[in-house]
Design a protein around this motif. Structure first.
Motif, PDB file in Angstrom:
ATOM      1  N   SER A 134       0.722  -1.204  -0.179  1.00 35.06           N
ATOM      2  CA  SER A 134       0.022   0.011  -0.027  1.00 35.06           C
ATOM      3  C   SER A 134       0.788   1.155   0.093  1.00 35.06           C
ATOM      4  CB  SER A 134      -0.880  -0.060   1.252  1.00 35.06           C
ATOM      5  OG  SER A 134       0.045  -0.038   2.424  1.00 35.06           O
ATOM      6  N   VAL A 135       0.255   2.348  -0.266  1.00 32.96           N
ATOM      7  CA  VAL A 135       0.853   3.699  -0.197  1.00 32.96           C
ATOM      8  C   VAL A 135       1.424   4.005   1.236  1.00 32.96           C
ATOM      9  CG1 VAL A 135       0.476   6.112  -0.420  1.00 32.96           C
ATOM     10  CG2 VAL A 135      -0.503   4.603  -2.013  1.00 32.96           C
ATOM     11  N   GLY A 136       0.597   3.622   2.021  1.00 29.11           N
ATOM     12  CA  GLY A 136       0.640   3.881   3.752  1.00 29.11           C
ATOM     13  C   GLY A 136       1.963   3.014   3.877  1.00 29.11           C
ATOM     14  N   ALA A 137       2.291   1.601   3.261  1.00 33.81           N
ATOM     15  CA  ALA A 137       3.651   1.121   3.894  1.00 33.81           C
ATOM     16  C   ALA A 137       4.749   1.501   3.333  1.00 33.81           C
ATOM     17  CB  ALA A 137       3.349  -0.467   3.129  1.00 33.81           C
ATOM     18  N   ALA A 138       4.629   2.102   1.966  1.00 29.33           N
ATOM     19  CA  ALA A 138       5.693   2.722   1.183  1.00 29.33           C
ATOM     20  C   ALA A 138       5.853   3.974   2.269  1.00 29.33           C
ATOM     21  CB  ALA A 138       5.375   2.978  -0.338  1.00 29.33           C
ATOM     22  N   GLU A 139       5.009   4.780   2.506  1.00 32.47           N
ATOM     23  CA  GLU A 139       5.355   6.143   3.285  1.00 32.47           C
ATOM     24  C   GLU A 139       6.048   5.569   4.661  1.00 32.47           C
ATOM     25  OE1 GLU A 139       1.691   7.788   3.231  1.00 32.47           O
ATOM     26  OE2 GLU A 139       1.956   8.656   1.465  1.00 32.47           O
ATOM     27  N   ALA A 140       5.527   4.747   5.312  1.00 29.87           N
ATOM     28  CA  ALA A 140       6.330   4.090   6.482  1.00 29.87           C
ATOM     29  C   ALA A 140       7.705   3.857   6.318  1.00 29.87           C
ATOM     30  CB  ALA A 140       5.317   3.066   7.242  1.00 29.87           C
ATOM     31  N   VAL A 141       7.782   2.973   5.228  1.00 29.87           N
ATOM     32  CA  VAL A 141       9.249   2.632   5.066  1.00 29.87           C
ATOM     33  C   VAL A 141      10.107   3.837   4.732  1.00 29.87           C
ATOM     34  CG1 VAL A 141      10.923   1.223   3.306  1.00 29.87           C
ATOM     35  CG2 VAL A 141       8.675   0.389   4.436  1.00 29.87           C
ATOM     36  N   ALA A 142       9.886   4.854   4.269  1.00 26.59           N
ATOM     37  CA  ALA A 142      10.478   5.909   3.450  1.00 26.59           C
ATOM     38  C   ALA A 142      10.903   6.801   5.042  1.00 26.59           C
ATOM     39  CB  ALA A 142       9.728   6.787   2.792  1.00 26.59           C
ATOM     40  N   ARG A 143       9.789   6.905   5.819  1.00 26.34           N
ATOM     41  CA  ARG A 143      10.004   7.503   7.074  1.00 26.34           C
ATOM     42  C   ARG A 143      11.036   6.969   7.866  1.00 26.34           C
ATOM     43  NH1 ARG A 143       4.528   8.605   7.026  1.00 26.34           N
ATOM     44  NH2 ARG A 143       4.308   6.792   8.548  1.00 26.34           N
ATOM     45  N   GLU A 144      10.932   5.434   8.139  1.00 27.70           N
ATOM     46  CA  GLU A 144      11.914   4.366   8.811  1.00 27.70           C
ATOM     47  C   GLU A 144      13.297   4.858   8.332  1.00 27.70           C
ATOM     48  OE1 GLU A 144       8.594   1.314   9.372  1.00 27.70           O
ATOM     49  OE2 GLU A 144      10.383   0.637   8.231  1.00 27.70           O
ATOM     50  N   ILE A 145      13.450   4.797   7.043  1.00 22.98           N
ATOM     51  CA  ILE A 145      14.651   4.907   6.582  1.00 22.98           C
ATOM     52  C   ILE A 145      15.312   6.232   6.674  1.00 22.98           C
ATOM     53  CG2 ILE A 145      16.056   4.867   4.278  1.00 22.98           C
ATOM     54  CD1 ILE A 145      14.383   2.802   3.112  1.00 22.98           C
ATOM     55  N   ALA A 146      14.482   7.382   6.628  1.00 20.68           N
ATOM     56  CA  ALA A 146      15.184   8.600   7.033  1.00 20.68           C
ATOM     57  C   ALA A 146      15.410   8.704   8.373  1.00 20.68           C
ATOM     58  CB  ALA A 146      13.925   9.601   6.439  1.00 20.68           C
ATOM     59  N   ALA A 147      14.908   8.187   9.182  1.00 23.89           N
ATOM     60  CA  ALA A 147      15.267   8.096  10.513  1.00 23.89           C
ATOM     61  C   ALA A 147      16.405   7.521  11.141  1.00 23.89           C
ATOM     62  CB  ALA A 147      13.903   7.702  11.507  1.00 23.89           C
ATOM     63  N   LEU A 148      16.919   6.610  10.037  1.00 25.27           N
ATOM     64  CA  LEU A 148      18.177   5.962  10.671  1.00 25.27           C
ATOM     65  C   LEU A 148      19.518   6.950  10.554  1.00 25.27           C
ATOM     66  CD1 LEU A 148      17.672   2.383   8.860  1.00 25.27           C
ATOM     67  CD2 LEU A 148      17.682   2.942  11.408  1.00 25.27           C
ATOM     68  N   PRO A 149      20.362   6.731  11.415  1.00 28.08           N
ATOM     69  CA  PRO A 149      21.557   7.211  10.944  1.00 28.08           C
ATOM     70  C   PRO A 149      22.084   6.775   9.707  1.00 28.08           C
ATOM     71  CG  PRO A 149      21.490   6.152  13.183  1.00 28.08           C
ATOM     72  CD  PRO A 149      20.401   5.597  12.494  1.00 28.08           C
ATOM     73  N   ARG A 150      22.951   7.715   9.145  1.00 32.87           N
ATOM     74  CA  ARG A 150      23.401   7.403   7.629  1.00 32.87           C
ATOM     75  C   ARG A 150      24.226   6.127   7.589  1.00 32.87           C
ATOM     76  NH1 ARG A 150      23.151  10.408   3.173  1.00 32.87           N
ATOM     77  NH2 ARG A 150      24.602   9.619   1.440  1.00 32.87           N
ATOM     78  N   ALA A 151      24.891   5.883   8.527  1.00 31.32           N
ATOM     79  CA  ALA A 151      26.019   4.595   8.698  1.00 31.32           C
ATOM     80  C   ALA A 151      24.915   3.270   8.833  1.00 31.32           C
ATOM     81  CB  ALA A 151      26.899   4.787   9.807  1.00 31.32           C
ATOM     82  N   GLN A 152      23.718   3.434   9.350  1.00 33.89           N
ATOM     83  CA  GLN A 152      23.037   2.314   9.260  1.00 33.89           C
ATOM     84  C   GLN A 152      21.932   2.297   8.167  1.00 33.89           C
ATOM     85  OE1 GLN A 152      21.260   1.817  13.526  1.00 33.89           O
ATOM     86  NE2 GLN A 152      23.352   2.946  14.191  1.00 33.89           N
ATOM     87  N   ARG A 153      21.684   3.126   7.452  1.00 32.30           N
ATOM     88  CA  ARG A 153      20.840   2.851   6.483  1.00 32.30           C
ATOM     89  C   ARG A 153      21.106   2.234   5.335  1.00 32.30           C
ATOM     90  NH1 ARG A 153      20.529   9.020   4.467  1.00 32.30           N
ATOM     91  NH2 ARG A 153      19.704  10.048   6.180  1.00 32.30           N
ATOM     92  N   PRO A 154      20.243   1.460   4.675  1.00 34.20           N
ATOM     93  CA  PRO A 154      20.364   0.494   3.523  1.00 34.20           C
ATOM     94  C   PRO A 154      20.762   1.583   2.424  1.00 34.20           C
ATOM     95  CG  PRO A 154      17.934   0.965   3.918  1.00 34.20           C
ATOM     96  CD  PRO A 154      18.651   1.643   5.274  1.00 34.20           C
ATOM     97  N   THR A 155      21.686   1.117   1.447  1.00 34.19           N
ATOM     98  CA  THR A 155      22.151   1.892   0.521  1.00 34.19           C
ATOM     99  C   THR A 155      21.315   1.574  -0.606  1.00 34.19           C
ATOM    100  OG1 THR A 155      23.919   0.656  -0.068  1.00 34.19           O
ATOM    101  CG2 THR A 155      24.455   2.140   1.353  1.00 34.19           C
TER     102      THR A 155
END
Lengths: 344, 344
Positions: free
Chosen positions: B224-245
């Motif tokens: 869903s759109v909601g799931a995509a938005e949640a994932v984008a927020r989760e990734i943005a909230a991670l410190p850069r060194a832990q983010r998926p590339t």
């Protein structure tokens, strides 16, 4: 005390409504264990069959028919049909009905096939789409003796229930949006003119543009990538003073194909010309710039068509107006320079 | 002299093959005039019915069945099903067959419904899609006594003809594309893990990333759109060194929804992270940047599934390998700075 339904039994047994129905009607498709459990619960809750529903189900084939004279390619690419189809399928699922669907070569093939389905009592009703100008189905199908429901831009009569889409009013909405922005040389990129909805749109387009003393051109296409590319080249080849300053496109897919083709020939939207589509979809929001489009709830449209057909079983045919569309304004029709918008 | 077929009669009479067939078999659906003209031509050309075809047609229902435990919304939005469906419908039309289609609540409902269709002899065969892990249909359906053909990531056995899609190999293609670009922290955005193809993809994703000493994360969604938005927020909230590339997305629609959501939270693709989709479609080419995706001919896949089922009527079940996919490289996985691609 509320009436006990098979939904109550399904909930208690932890199985689907269909499983309950199969178990109670002694039909194959459920295990012996489930059958006994369902019957035990039905007995305990003192469930009694709904007589009208039972009478209906015994004479029912459980299916509506739909034959479509379209290519599989169009079917897979066009979001219009898919959204409509989703609505049809959702409502059918709620009614526990199936859809008998077949792609055919042409309207003659469709008429023959529907005749066979009706004759063999394989369907309880038929949905008609893509009505043609002087459609041969309108004469032939009422004789089949099954209820018919069509989506069309005018009431069809002859016992066919019609969900009427106001294609003229829809076109007027989009043309007035463009006229208000100063456009006076407008082109309408249509699908094949034999379709009744295309004919209605062409009439309304021409009338609306002429009322504003504008120049209306019609360009018929087959919705293909090749057609979009040809149109882009034709527009680019015109002297600027003769170019359309706005293009209305018959559907979202063709609009997106046109946007890609226009950018390849170096024409800027909305700088060189505005683009607007008669159907909105996710596609229109993803182009650069996104495309202004007419939005409507096609899923609901599909459900209403099924309801019209369902009411036609044992009832009289009736016509019903489809929900109105709204304009979703996006950057493809934004105002740019004075020069563009006055069409000089 | 070549054998005279109904195609020859149809050509001479100027009507469709179906009309000829109806006229010669004395079924309703053609006018009396057409019926007489067709018979006159058949007599003059000394046409004789094809005995095998006639024997087949008399015992045939003319339809294959397909029940889908999917929401109407998914059906309308997902290009995967639509492309597959277009191929199924095109091949069925060539065989002059219809599809009996119904959306159902769940696999149990599907099993019961298919049981009813088989019991009532409404279908000559059944197509199975969306196989689950430990799918209850694999045990229940072979007892129905109708041929079955499934699209699945492994041969199903039990008399079910299977068109096998190599989901592990497909995933390996996409992950290696990302590993070659230096990515070591990868996330797979999946659909529900109960689907067999999703389970195969997860296994392959994890294996491939670990073989390269990378970090593999799985994030299950409902597309869903909601799931995509949640994932984008989760990734943005991670410190850069832990983010998926890099993010591998289960289908094109979810990939497009993720792209929109990522741009809203200020993450740049491919600068901050790469995005790649397991299914290609027009959608993937329209985002900014366009999305790298695995391409395959789903229309052909649908046609092959129908052929497998057709051969299963009167023949033995057989398995067949689906065509391989190819990677369509686009800007969403382009190399950017050293920092991003080594995941530091």
């Amino acid at each position: 005390m509320p009436r006990i339904t098979i939904m109550d039994i399904a909930r208690e047994a932890g199985v689907s409504k269909t499983a309950v129905s199969l178990a109670l009607n002694d039909k194959p498709g459920v295990s012996e264990g489930t059958r006994q459990r369902v019957r035990e619960i039905a007995g305990r809750l003192e469930w009694r069959p709904h007589y009208a529903a039972r009478a209906l189900s015994s004479s029912s084939t459980g299916a509506f028919g739909l034959a479509l004279a379209r290519s599989a390619e169009t079917l897979g690419a066009e979001t219009f049909f898919m959204s409509l189809f989703a609505g049809i399928e959702r409502r059918l699922a709620e009614l526990d009905r199936a859809l008998l669907l077949q792609l055919v070569d042409d309207v003659e093939h469709e008429t023959a096939l529907l005749g066979r389905w009706a004759g063999e009592q394989r369907v309880d009703g038929v949905i008609l789409l893509d009505l043609r100008v002087d459609d041969p189905r309108i004469d032939a199908l009422p004789r089949l003796g099954v209820p018919l429901a069509a989506s069309a831009p005018e009431p069809l009569g002859r016992g066919i229930s019609t969900l009427v889409t106001d294609e003229r009013g829809r076109m007027r909405l989009l043309v007035e949006h463009l006229l208000e922005r100063g456009h006076r040389r407008l082109t309408f990129l249509t699908g094949p003119g034999e379709f009744l909805h295309v004919a209605h749109r062409i009439m309304s387009f021409t009338t609306c543009v002429r009322e504003a003393d504008g120049l209306a051109r019609i360009r018929e296409t087959d919705y293909s990538v090749g057609a979009a590319e040809a149109v882009a080249r034709e527009i680019a080849a015109l002297p600027r003073a003769q170019r359309p300053t706005a293009v209305v496109v018959d559907n979202d897919l063709l609009a997106v194909r046109l946007m890609v083709a226009l950018s390849r020939v170096g024409l800027d939207v909305p700088g060189d010309l505005a683009v607007a589509a008669m159907e909105d979809s996710l596609l229109c929001t993803l182009t650069d710039p996104p495309v202004t489009a007419l939005g409507r709830d096609l899923s609901r449209h599909g459900a209403q068509l099924v309801d019209l057909l369902e009411r036609g079983i044992g009832g009289a045919p009736e016509d019903s107006a489809a929900d109105p569309s709204t304009i979703r304004e996006r950057a493809s029709t934004a105002l740019t320079s004075e020069e563009t918008t006055t069409g000089r």
